[in-house]
Design an enzyme around this catalytic site. Structure first.
Site, PDB file in Angstrom:
ATOM      1  N   HIS A  97       0.882  -1.180   0.000  1.00 35.94           N
ATOM      2  CA  HIS A  97       0.000   0.000   0.000  1.00 35.94           C
ATOM      3  C   HIS A  97       0.916   1.224   0.000  1.00 35.94           C
ATOM      4  O   HIS A  97       2.006   1.168   0.581  1.00 35.94           O
ATOM      5  CB  HIS A  97      -0.833   0.135   1.270  1.00 35.94           C
ATOM      6  N   ASP A 100       2.299   2.012   3.402  1.00 34.38           N
ATOM      7  CA  ASP A 100       3.302   1.107   4.002  1.00 34.38           C
ATOM      8  C   ASP A 100       4.708   1.564   3.693  1.00 34.38           C
ATOM      9  O   ASP A 100       5.646   1.250   4.427  1.00 34.38           O
ATOM     10  CB  ASP A 100       3.223  -0.313   3.397  1.00 34.38           C
ATOM     11  N   GLU A 228     -10.995  -6.934  -3.727  1.00 32.74           N
ATOM     12  CA  GLU A 228     -10.836  -7.928  -2.651  1.00 32.74           C
ATOM     13  C   GLU A 228     -12.060  -7.910  -1.745  1.00 32.74           C
ATOM     14  O   GLU A 228     -12.277  -6.950  -1.009  1.00 32.74           O
ATOM     15  CB  GLU A 228      -9.570  -7.605  -1.854  1.00 32.74           C
ATOM     16  N   GLU A 264      -9.323 -13.676  -0.243  1.00 28.53           N
ATOM     17  CA  GLU A 264      -8.526 -13.933   0.963  1.00 28.53           C
ATOM     18  C   GLU A 264      -9.162 -15.016   1.823  1.00 28.53           C
ATOM     19  O   GLU A 264     -10.373 -14.985   2.076  1.00 28.53           O
ATOM     20  CB  GLU A 264      -8.388 -12.626   1.757  1.00 28.53           C
ATOM     21  N   HIS A 267     -11.113 -13.755   4.864  1.00 18.83           N
ATOM     22  CA  HIS A 267     -12.318 -13.002   4.507  1.00 18.83           C
ATOM     23  C   HIS A 267     -13.445 -13.949   4.103  1.00 18.83           C
ATOM     24  O   HIS A 267     -14.613 -13.698   4.395  1.00 18.83           O
ATOM     25  CB  HIS A 267     -12.037 -12.032   3.359  1.00 18.83           C
ATOM     26  N   ASP A 292      -5.087 -13.948  -1.383  1.00 21.93           N
ATOM     27  CA  ASP A 292      -4.400 -13.531  -0.168  1.00 21.93           C
ATOM     28  C   ASP A 292      -4.459 -14.721   0.774  1.00 21.93           C
ATOM     29  O   ASP A 292      -5.531 -15.132   1.219  1.00 21.93           O
ATOM     30  CB  ASP A 292      -5.095 -12.316   0.473  1.00 21.93           C
ATOM     31  N   ASP A 303     -10.491 -11.537  12.318  1.00 27.32           N
ATOM     32  CA  ASP A 303      -9.627 -11.572  11.137  1.00 27.32           C
ATOM     33  C   ASP A 303      -8.192 -11.378  11.624  1.00 27.32           C
ATOM     34  O   ASP A 303      -7.639 -10.288  11.548  1.00 27.32           O
ATOM     35  CB  ASP A 303     -10.054 -10.437  10.189  1.00 27.32           C
ATOM     36  N   ASP A 305      -5.371 -12.650  10.565  1.00 28.41           N
ATOM     37  CA  ASP A 305      -4.286 -12.610   9.578  1.00 28.41           C
ATOM     38  C   ASP A 305      -3.058 -13.404   9.999  1.00 28.41           C
ATOM     39  O   ASP A 305      -1.930 -12.889   9.975  1.00 28.41           O
ATOM     40  CB  ASP A 305      -3.875 -11.149   9.294  1.00 28.41           C
ATOM     41  N   ASP A 335      -0.925 -12.386   3.055  1.00 28.22           N
ATOM     42  CA  ASP A 335      -1.521 -11.270   3.803  1.00 28.22           C
ATOM     43  C   ASP A 335      -1.617 -11.737   5.253  1.00 28.22           C
ATOM     44  O   ASP A 335      -2.699 -12.011   5.772  1.00 28.22           O
ATOM     45  CB  ASP A 335      -2.906 -10.932   3.213  1.00 28.22           C
TER      46      ASP A 335
HETATM   47  C1  XLS Z   1      -7.547  -6.352   5.036  1.00 30.00           C
HETATM   48  C2  XLS Z   1      -7.159  -6.635   3.669  1.00 30.00           C
HETATM   49  C3  XLS Z   1      -5.985  -5.835   3.144  1.00 30.00           C
HETATM   50  C4  XLS Z   1      -5.930  -5.938   1.656  1.00 30.00           C
HETATM   51  C5  XLS Z   1      -5.157  -4.861   0.979  1.00 30.00           C
HETATM   52  O1  XLS Z   1      -8.291  -7.085   5.667  1.00 30.00           O
HETATM   53  O2  XLS Z   1      -6.891  -8.003   3.565  1.00 30.00           O
HETATM   54  O3  XLS Z   1      -4.791  -6.244   3.733  1.00 30.00           O
HETATM   55  O4  XLS Z   1      -5.407  -7.174   1.262  1.00 30.00           O
HETATM   56  O5  XLS Z   1      -5.671  -3.610   1.253  1.00 30.00           O
HETATM   57 NI    NI Z   2      -6.002  -9.007   1.967  1.00 28.98          NI
HETATM   58 NI    NI Z   3      -7.585  -9.212   5.346  1.00 28.70          NI
END
Ligand code: XLS
Ligand code: NI
Ligand code: NI
Length: 431
Positions: A97, A100, A228, A264, A267, A292, A303, A305, A335
């Site tokens: 991003h 980042d 996404e 993802e 998600h 992702d 979530d 991650d 991700d």
């Molecule tokens: C957040 C998203 C983010 C996207 C990119 O939950 O997964 O990381 O992949 O903005």
């Molecule tokens: Ni993501």
């Molecule tokens: Ni995410």
């Protein structure tokens, strides 16, 4: 080279190895006619590994990184460490991003200046290295100006700011030869319907996406535009709920042939689906772009991650990717972030190496299952009746002629086993 990781020696593939190495991921191993590296197309996510400070809702930063700080030199140091890690892991791709990679400036112009310096720095590092850009994206959810949405904001000035952000990020992605551009709408939704004009917001979002696609063509960006999906978090409800919802949205705005999905794992689960469901649906609609890869905590349901570590689950996901013909421009973006107690540089390497091994194991299982063919032939035989002329004709005809078959042909359908347990046992022989 920095000395953050002590050494930038690339990890070896050594199934019997001690310490840090790949035990399953062998980039050069050929499966179904293609190198494993070219199938999996791994990417490191810049935000989790290099920008996230280790905070949670109850506590602040736990990580102490030499590149934390708001200057351009910090951002360059961060890039140096990131590219060291890409070399160690031998990952072919990374993703970012805008927020980042560059320090936020006091004005848009200052942020843009910082961003462009880093993009140039990336360009220089990418020319001499092996890592390419899988995708870029604009962070339109962290800064407070986006608290009520980006393209869906009630304030048109935020729409304009969002347009400027995406334009800048898309230009940079193009410049770095990125293979995709992602839009994730974390704040494109609402907190309460009481203050929300849902119809208007969805229209703003649709027009915004059209503008992005128009601009992509204008500058000749050959990469894919990916949306996404995620059902909620941070917003109570997000418009890009899941693959099915986004597909309806794309149809509404005439974008179903222009935009694909970045799906993802976590998600999909949040939306009440499995990862393989979302992948299979996107593939069936012709909009499967990229993934992702991560996992949520099944106990808390958040979530979280985390890095993937469930081989059977990953195998079923890659099975759908392979059935769809594999990735084209897409890939496997981690991700995923460390747990906030995992402070050491070694933890960052181990997290990715382990996840790459989990994906390799799952992928190999999926490739063997597909090559074996039993699952596909059992699936096909379940639908064999639909391959007959009579059945095909029925779909060309109308309701009355379909109905007439019952009497004319004296039909009496006999239920057949779905054989779920037999199929699960079959899958279990491969994973
Ligand atoms: C957040 C998203 C983010 C996207 C990119 O939950 O997964 O990381 O992949 O903005
Ligand atoms: Ni993501
Ligand atoms: Ni995410």
């Amino acid at each position: 080279m920095t000395n953050f990781f002590n050494s930038t020696q690339p990890l070896r593939f050594d199934p019997e190895g001690e310490g840090l190495c790949f035990r399953h991921y062998n980039p050069d191993e050929v499966l179904m006619g293609k190198r494993m590296e070219d199938h999996l197309r791994f990417a490191v996510a810049y935000w989790h590994s290099f920008a996230w400070p280790g905070g949670d809702p109850f506590g602040d930063q736990t990580f102490d990184r030499p590149w934390f700080g708001g200057t351009i030199n910090h951002a360059k140091r961060k890039a140096d460490v990131a590219f060291d890690m890409f070399d160690i892991l031998r990952v072919p791709y990374f993703c970012w991003h805008d927020a980042d990679i560059r320090p936020e400036g006091k004005t848009f112009a200052k942020s843009q200046y910082n961003f462009e310096q880093i993009i140039e720095y990336f360009q220089f590092k990418m020319e001499s290295g092996n890592t390419k850009l899988l995708w870029g994206t604009a962070n339109m959810f962290s800064h407070r100006r986006f608290m009520s949405g980006a393209a869906t904001n009630p304030d048109p000035d935020v729409f304009a700011w969002s347009a400027a952000s995406v334009k800048l990020c898309l230009d940079a992605t193009h410049k770095l030869n990125g293979e995709n551009y992602v839009l994730w709408g974390g704040r494109e939704g609402y907190e309460t319907l009481l203050n929300t004009d849902l119809k208007r917001e969805r229209q703003q979002m649709g027009r915004f996406l059209q503008m992005v696609v128009e601009y992509k063509h204008k500058i000749g960006f050959a990469g894919a535009i990916l949306v996404e999906p995620k059902p909620q978090e941070p917003s109570k409800h997000q418009y890009d709920y899941d693959v099915a919802t986004v597909y309806g949205f794309l149809k509404e705005f005439g974008l179903e042939h222009e935009v694909q999905m970045n799906i993802e794992q976590g998600h999909a689960i949040l939306a009440g689906h499995s990862f393989e469901h979302e992948l299979a649906l996107a593939a069936s609609l012709g909009i499967l772009g990229s993934i992702d890869m991560n996992r949520n905590d099944y106990q808390s349901g958040w979530d979280t991650d985390q890095f993937p570590n469930n081989v059977p689950e990953v195998a079923l996901a890659y099975y759908e990717v392979l059935r769809a013909g594999g990735f084209n421009k897409g890939g496997t973006n981690f991700d995923a972030k460390l747990r906030r107690q995992s402070l050491d540089p070694l933890d960052l390497i181990a997290a990715h190496a382990g996840a790459m091994d989990v994906c390799a194991r799952g992928f190999k299982a999926a490739a063997e299952l597909l090559s074996d063919g039993t699952l596909e032939s059992m699936r096909a035989s379940r639908y064999a009746g639909w391959e007959t002329c009579a059945a095909k004709q029925m779909l060309q005809g109308d309701l009355e002629s379909a109905a007439a078959r019952v009497e004319v042909e004296n039909i009496d359908p006999m239920p057949r086993s779905g054989q779920q347990e037999i199929l699960e046992n079959l899958v279990n022989r491969f994973v």
